[in-house]
Structure formats: C-alpha cells, structure tokens
Write a protein that holds these residues in place. Structure first.
Motif, PDB file in Angstrom:
ATOM      1  N   ASP A  88       0.127  -5.768   0.924  1.00  0.00           N
ATOM      2  CA  ASP A  88      -0.205  -4.269   1.362  1.00  0.00           C
ATOM      3  C   ASP A  88      -0.678  -4.217   2.607  1.00  0.00           C
ATOM      4  O   ASP A  88      -1.239  -3.121   3.053  1.00  0.00           O
ATOM      5  CB  ASP A  88      -1.565  -3.904   0.335  1.00  0.00           C
ATOM      6  N   LEU A  92       1.856  -0.097   2.339  1.00  0.00           N
ATOM      7  CA  LEU A  92       2.761   0.639   1.350  1.00  0.00           C
ATOM      8  C   LEU A  92       1.924   0.851  -0.077  1.00  0.00           C
ATOM      9  O   LEU A  92       2.372   2.060  -0.694  1.00  0.00           O
ATOM     10  CB  LEU A  92       4.034  -0.536   0.852  1.00  0.00           C
ATOM     11  N   THR A  93       1.006   0.032  -0.244  1.00  0.00           N
ATOM     12  CA  THR A  93       0.267   0.173  -1.559  1.00  0.00           C
ATOM     13  C   THR A  93      -0.538   1.628  -1.438  1.00  0.00           C
ATOM     14  O   THR A  93      -0.686   2.353  -2.361  1.00  0.00           O
ATOM     15  CB  THR A  93      -0.761  -0.909  -1.896  1.00  0.00           C
ATOM     16  N   ALA A  96       1.644   4.680  -1.934  1.00  0.00           N
ATOM     17  CA  ALA A  96       1.874   4.935  -3.387  1.00  0.00           C
ATOM     18  C   ALA A  96       0.625   5.612  -3.934  1.00  0.00           C
ATOM     19  O   ALA A  96       0.716   6.347  -4.752  1.00  0.00           O
ATOM     20  CB  ALA A  96       2.216   3.523  -3.929  1.00  0.00           C
ATOM     21  N   CYS A 130       5.592   4.915  -1.375  1.00  0.00           N
ATOM     22  CA  CYS A 130       5.889   3.606  -0.844  1.00  0.00           C
ATOM     23  C   CYS A 130       7.220   3.557   0.041  1.00  0.00           C
ATOM     24  O   CYS A 130       7.244   3.166   1.371  1.00  0.00           O
ATOM     25  CB  CYS A 130       6.331   2.301  -1.726  1.00  0.00           C
ATOM     26  N   SER A 246       8.818  -4.728   1.013  1.00  0.00           N
ATOM     27  CA  SER A 246       8.542  -3.389   0.484  1.00  0.00           C
ATOM     28  C   SER A 246       9.150  -3.010  -0.861  1.00  0.00           C
ATOM     29  O   SER A 246       8.394  -2.280  -1.849  1.00  0.00           O
ATOM     30  CB  SER A 246       9.049  -2.448   1.737  1.00  0.00           C
ATOM     31  N   GLY A 250       6.561  -2.335  -3.725  1.00  0.00           N
ATOM     32  CA  GLY A 250       6.553  -1.034  -4.078  1.00  0.00           C
ATOM     33  C   GLY A 250       7.045  -0.952  -5.772  1.00  0.00           C
ATOM     34  O   GLY A 250       6.529  -0.073  -6.425  1.00  0.00           O
TER      35      GLY A 250
END
Length: 336
Positions: A88, A92-93, A96, A130, A246, A250
């Motif tokens: 992360d 990306l987290t 999301a 993401c 990713s 994701g």
C-alpha cells in the motif's frame, strides 16, 4: 536452497487449508468434508451447500488474497530496497478506500452516486480508485528517477486521500460511516464462485507479470547502477513491477477490502525460513507463505462453536505488528 526447510511451507498450507474447511458454526466431520469435495453427498443435504458455497470459497479467497498481497509486498520491498515497504506504499489502497467511501458517504457531500450499493459496484469503485492512483503514480514515475522520491510521493498521495475520507466521515451520518467502517475491516467470506473466478483471473495476471520480472527484481536488489550494467531498462522494469503490484493490491482490495500487514510481514518471515534472495525461488515461496498466513489468520478470526467472526484486519495486525517491530530492531543500530 541447500536445505529442505522450504518444504514446510507447502505442508503448512495444506494443513491450514484442511483445518480452515473444518471450522465453522456448523460442525461437519472432516471425513464428510473430504467425501463432499470428492463428489459424494453428505449425510446432511445442507452440508454440501455449506462446504461448496461457503467454506471452500472462503478458503480459496484466503489463499488468493494472502498470496497476492505477499507477492506485492515482496516487489515493493525489492524495488524501493526498504524493509518496511508494503503493497500500500503507492497509495493504491487509499485510492480504493476513497472511491468506496464516496459510494457509502456521498449523501453527506450532497451527492448520491448509488442508492443501493452491492458487492459488484463496490468492487468496481475500488478498482477505479486504485487505477486512478496508479495512473497518477505512473505519470510521476516518468519524471522521477529516484525510487525514494517515488516512495515519498506515494505516501503523500495516500495521506491526501485518507484526509478526504476523514472529512467525509466527519460530515456523514452514523449509519453511512458504520457501513464504510465495516468494509475497511476486510472480509474473506463474502465472495461467490463468479466473484472468486474474476479475482483469480486478475491475480493470475498480476502474478504472471511478477514472475516475468524476476530477473529485474534480482537486479534491483543491488541498486540502479547494477541493473543498468547488466542491461536492465530501469524505467520499463519499474513500470512492470509497479503494474504487477497495483493489479495484485487493487484486485484484493476491490473484492476483500483493505487488508493490512500481510504484504509487509510475509516476505520477511519467508526469507528467515529459506535464506535466499533469488526471486525465482522467493516468488512462489512468498505466495505460498502469504496464502498459509491468511488461512491461519482466518482460523483465528473464527470463534469455534460461535457464529461471531472477528475482523480479519484485527488478526493480521496482531500477527504483523510484532514482525514489523522485529524488522525495525534488526535493521536499526541498537545501543549497547
């Protein structure tokens, strides 16, 4: 590997897989579970439905999610040469989480994206979140040659998106915030076979890219200059590594929610066990270790004989936090 300790991981995975299938609020003898999985009917008709549509899907989700997060963590730790980098670190987290928070708490901001969110819309929203952060990081990575600077940018993007989520939580109603918070706890038992198939295909693509990048990952261990000296295109290599991490992160976040510490802790535990830095060996072993650890965490989250299940993130944090502390102690200079 000049020892057989690596055999412990596949054996442990099989053992935990069987134990995970045998636990639940309904007691089913293990012999009956084996009989059902081999195509026979159970003594009780409902047992087949429980095994096939609940326990087996959850166990497979554990294995897929654990293996994917562990592999993403390994790639990030290698790319940034930072023992505390996790899947992360690129934000990306957080991306999301921001997208999903807009689904649940958009009325607080005067918007209404969906009236009745369902698992597919949540997964699609998390995927878009993401992907958006990935595209931003990809654009920034083209301008930055220094991985440390890229790491800092990723952490700042994560902090920025988290602040927006905090504002939404502050102005939203209690029931909207509670729904979002439940999603952030992570869940491994809510997937049906269709969702599980989609998750498996997505994670297979991410893992295939990682396996194809194993030579580049070995080169990154010794630094940028060494990678260039053996003919590695560092920009292209970094793109594929970030893309793989990713996709893996994701995909898991979209279907299971944000799950912490697994990607950070597992690579260190596996390296202690098999004592190698060759990614052609590390990649399958780390995926096996991640799958085993996630199964173990899911077993701990279930209270035998009770219908209550603890949040998976609470269990992964209890196991992962001591590992992180150990890594810090190991890589820091201690006072005599």
């Amino acid at each position: 590997m000049n020892n057989n300790r690596w055999l412990l991981l596949p054996f442990l995975l099989i053992l935990l897989f069987g134990l995970n299938l045998s636990l639940g609020s309904v007691h089913i003898p293990f012999r009956e579970i084996i009989s059902i999985l081999t195509g026979h009917e159970g003594r009780e008709p409902v047992w087949s439905d429980i095994v096939w549509n609940f326990r087996l899907t959850k166990a497979l989700t554990c294995m897929l999610a654990g293996g994917a997060l562990a592999l993403a963590g390994l790639q990030m730790q290698t790319l940034f040469r930072n023992a505390l980098a996790g899947p992360d670190v690129l934000g990306l987290t957080s991306g999301a989480s921001l997208a999903v928070s807009l689904i649940f708490m958009s009325p607080a901001a005067g918007l209404q994206f969906l009236t009745t969110p369902n698992p597919w819309t949540i997964a699609i929203a998390a995927t878009f979140g993401c992907t958006g952060v990935f595209l931003i990081m990809l654009a920034i990575a083209r301008k930055l040659l220094d991985n440390v600077s890229l790491l800092i940018v990723g952490l700042m993007i994560g902090a920025g998106t988290s602040s927006v989520v905090s504002v939404l939580q502050y102005i939203s109603r209690a029931e909207e915030m509670q729904t979002y918070l439940i999603w952030t706890f992570g869940s491994l038992g809510g997937l049906n076979w269709t969702e599980l198939t989609v998750l498996a295909v997505v994670l297979f693509c991410g893992a295939a890219i990682a396996i194809g990048s194993s030579k580049s990952l070995n080169a990154w261990l010794l630094g940028d200059n060494y990678a260039v000296s053996i003919g590695i295109d560092i920009k292209r290599s970094r793109f594929w590594i970030i893309l793989s991490a990713s996709i893996l992160t994701g995909g898991v976040t979209a279907f299971c929610g944000p799950i912490a510490f697994v990607g950070l802790a597992v690579p260190h535990l596996v390296k202690l066990l098999i004592s190698t830095s060759n990614h052609k060996i590390l990649i399958p072993m780390v995926m096996t270790g991640g799958a085993a650890l996630m199964l173990f965490c899911d077993i701990l989250s279930q209270l035998p004989g009770n219908t209550q299940v603890l949040p998976i993130n609470a269990i992964t944090a209890l196991i992962g936090a001591p590992v992180v502390i150990g890594v810090i102690m190991r890589h820091s200079r201690l006072r005599p």
